[in-house]
Design a protein around this motif. Structure first.
Motif, PDB file in Angstrom:
ATOM      1  N   SER A  35       0.838  -1.210   0.000  1.00 23.59           N
ATOM      2  CA  SER A  35       0.000   0.000   0.000  1.00 23.59           C
ATOM      3  C   SER A  35       0.865   1.249   0.000  1.00 23.59           C
ATOM      4  CB  SER A  35      -0.891   0.101   1.229  1.00 23.59           C
ATOM      5  OG  SER A  35      -1.474  -1.094   1.521  1.00 23.59           O
ATOM      6  N   TYR A  79       3.571   1.898  -1.455  1.00 25.82           N
ATOM      7  CA  TYR A  79       3.964   2.258  -2.823  1.00 25.82           C
ATOM      8  C   TYR A  79       2.883   3.068  -3.517  1.00 25.82           C
ATOM      9  CZ  TYR A  79       8.430   0.157  -3.856  1.00 25.82           C
ATOM     10  OH  TYR A  79       9.768  -0.094  -3.907  1.00 25.82           O
ATOM     11  N   GLN A  80       1.619   2.568  -3.375  1.00 23.51           N
ATOM     12  CA  GLN A  80       0.509   3.261  -4.030  1.00 23.51           C
ATOM     13  C   GLN A  80       0.181   4.583  -3.354  1.00 23.51           C
ATOM     14  OE1 GLN A  80      -2.096  -0.014  -3.688  1.00 23.51           O
ATOM     15  NE2 GLN A  80      -1.146  -1.063  -5.409  1.00 23.51           N
ATOM     16  N   GLU A  81       0.277   4.582  -2.023  1.00 25.01           N
ATOM     17  CA  GLU A  81      -0.123   5.772  -1.271  1.00 25.01           C
ATOM     18  C   GLU A  81       0.728   6.985  -1.607  1.00 25.01           C
ATOM     19  OE1 GLU A  81      -1.755   3.304   2.586  1.00 25.01           O
ATOM     20  OE2 GLU A  81       0.012   4.560   2.811  1.00 25.01           O
ATOM     21  N   ILE A  82       1.997   6.751  -1.885  1.00 27.51           N
ATOM     22  CA  ILE A  82       2.896   7.882  -2.134  1.00 27.51           C
ATOM     23  C   ILE A  82       2.436   8.714  -3.346  1.00 27.51           C
ATOM     24  CG2 ILE A  82       5.296   8.424  -2.855  1.00 27.51           C
ATOM     25  CD1 ILE A  82       6.181   6.470  -0.655  1.00 27.51           C
ATOM     26  N   ASN A  83       1.691   8.075  -4.265  1.00 29.00           N
ATOM     27  CA  ASN A  83       1.166   8.818  -5.417  1.00 29.00           C
ATOM     28  C   ASN A  83       0.205   9.937  -5.008  1.00 29.00           C
ATOM     29  OD1 ASN A  83       2.487   7.205  -7.257  1.00 29.00           O
ATOM     30  ND2 ASN A  83       0.841   5.681  -7.238  1.00 29.00           N
ATOM     31  N   TYR A  84      -0.384   9.801  -3.818  1.00 31.22           N
ATOM     32  CA  TYR A  84      -1.386  10.788  -3.395  1.00 31.22           C
ATOM     33  C   TYR A  84      -0.775  12.061  -2.818  1.00 31.22           C
ATOM     34  CZ  TYR A  84      -5.213   7.640  -4.294  1.00 31.22           C
ATOM     35  OH  TYR A  84      -6.127   6.851  -4.921  1.00 31.22           O
ATOM     36  N   VAL A  85       0.538  12.119  -2.766  1.00 30.20           N
ATOM     37  CA  VAL A  85       1.189  13.285  -2.180  1.00 30.20           C
ATOM     38  C   VAL A  85       0.712  14.581  -2.854  1.00 30.20           C
ATOM     39  CG1 VAL A  85       3.275  13.184  -3.617  1.00 30.20           C
ATOM     40  CG2 VAL A  85       3.414  14.163  -1.334  1.00 30.20           C
ATOM     41  N   SER A  86       0.367  14.482  -4.145  1.00 29.74           N
ATOM     42  CA  SER A  86      -0.032  15.690  -4.881  1.00 29.74           C
ATOM     43  C   SER A  86      -1.354  16.285  -4.399  1.00 29.74           C
ATOM     44  CB  SER A  86      -0.105  15.387  -6.372  1.00 29.74           C
ATOM     45  OG  SER A  86      -1.021  14.341  -6.560  1.00 29.74           O
ATOM     46  N   LYS A  87      -2.119  15.528  -3.636  1.00 27.43           N
ATOM     47  CA  LYS A  87      -3.389  16.050  -3.108  1.00 27.43           C
ATOM     48  C   LYS A  87      -3.176  16.876  -1.841  1.00 27.43           C
ATOM     49  CE  LYS A  87      -6.126  13.395  -5.750  1.00 27.43           C
ATOM     50  NZ  LYS A  87      -6.932  13.993  -6.791  1.00 27.43           N
TER      51      LYS A  87
END
Ligand code: 5GP
Length: 212
Positions: free
Chosen positions: A153, A155-163
Motif C-alpha cells: 500500500s 507504494y501506491q499511497e505515495i502517489n497521493y502526495v499531490s493532493k
C-alpha cells in the motif's frame, strides 16, 4: 469575519512506517497549544496501547451506530478495520483555540478535504522505500501478511502526495517536527486567514485619525 482565535486543523497522512506517530508525539510534547485527535477503531489494541489514549477501541456494531449518529468527521476502512475521527471533540478543541492534528489515512484526509472548508494537509514521506521497509519490520507488531499488505500500500499511497499542501520527509524526527512547526507558523500568517481582521483594525485607526 474569520475567527482568528480558532485553532488550525492539520491533517497528517503518510504510509505505515513513515513515522507519523513519532512525529505527532514529539509535536505534542513540544507544543502545548496542540491537540491530537483520538480516533475510534475496530482494530485490536497492540501491546502497550491504551484505550482512550491511542484509540477508542470499540466493536463493529458500536462503530456502525456512531456512523448512523453522524458522530464522525470522517471514517474509513483501513486494512480491514474501521477508523473514525470523533467530530464533536475536534470542533470543541478548534473552538477553544487549540491546533488539532488528525493523523489519518489518505481516504479520510480526502473526505475532510471534500467536506470541510478548513484543513492543512501534510504528507509524511520516508527517506527511501528501503528505509520504510526496515522501519515496518523493526516495529515487529505485524504478521508477515499484514507487513506485506502495508508495504505494498505504501507504494501506491505515495502517489497521493499531490493532493496535499505540504510534503515533509522524515529523515530525522527533530527536523521533520521543526518543518511542521514552521508550516503552522506560516499558516497563522496567511493573509486570507487574517485579512479581514487587519483591515478592520486599520479602519479603526483611520476612523480615529479622521474624527479625533
Ligand atoms: P494503525 O492501525 O497503524 O494504528 O493505523 C492504520 C492507519 O489508519 C494509519 O494510516 C492511520 O493514520 C489511519 N487512521 C488512524 N485513525 C484514523 C481515523 O480516524 N480515520 C482514518 N481515515 N484513518 C485513521
Amino acid at each position: 469575519m474569520t475567527d482568528v482565535t480558532r485553532g488550525l486543523l492539520i491533517v497528517i497522512s503518510g504510509p505505515s512506517g513513515a513515522g507519523k506517530g513519532t512525529i505527532c508525539k514529539e509535536l505534542l510534547d513540544k507544543n502545548d497549544d496542540l491537540y491530537i485527535s483520538v480516533s475510534a477503531t475496530t482494530r485490536n489494541p497492540r501491546d502497550g496501547e491504551i484505550d482512550g489514549v491511542n484509540y477508542y477501541f470499540i466493536d463493529r456494531s458500536e462503530f456502525m451506530k456512531k456512523i448512523e449518529a453522524d458522530d464522525f468527521l470522517e471514517y474509513a476502512e483501513v486494512y480491514g478495520n474501521f477508523y473514525g475521527t470523533p467530530k464533536s471533540k475536534v470542533e470543541e478543541m478548534l473552538l477553544s483555540g487549540k491546533n488539532v492534528i488528525l493523523e489519518i489515512d489518505i481516504q479520510g484526509a480526502l473526505k475532510v478535504k471534500e467536506n470541510s472548508k478548513e484543513g492543512i494537509f501534510v504528507f509524511i514521506l520516508p527517506p527511501s522505500m528501503e528505509e520504510l521497509k526496515q522501519r515496518i519490520i523493526k516495529r515487529g507488531s505485524e504478521t508477515t501478511e499484514s507487513l506485506m499488505t502495508r508495504f505494498k500500500s505504501a507504494y501506491q499511497e505515495i502517489n497521493y502526495v499531490s493532493k496535499y499542501n505540504y510534503a515533509v520527509v522524515n529523515d530525522q524526527v527533530e527536523e521533520a517536527v521543526k518543518k511542521i512547526e514552521a508550516i503552522l507558523t506560516a499558516e497563522k500568517c496567511r493573509v486570507d486567514r487574517i485579512k479581514e481582521n487587519i483591515l478592520d483594525s486599520k479602519e479603526g485607526v483611520i476612523h480615529e485619525q479622521l474624527y479625533d
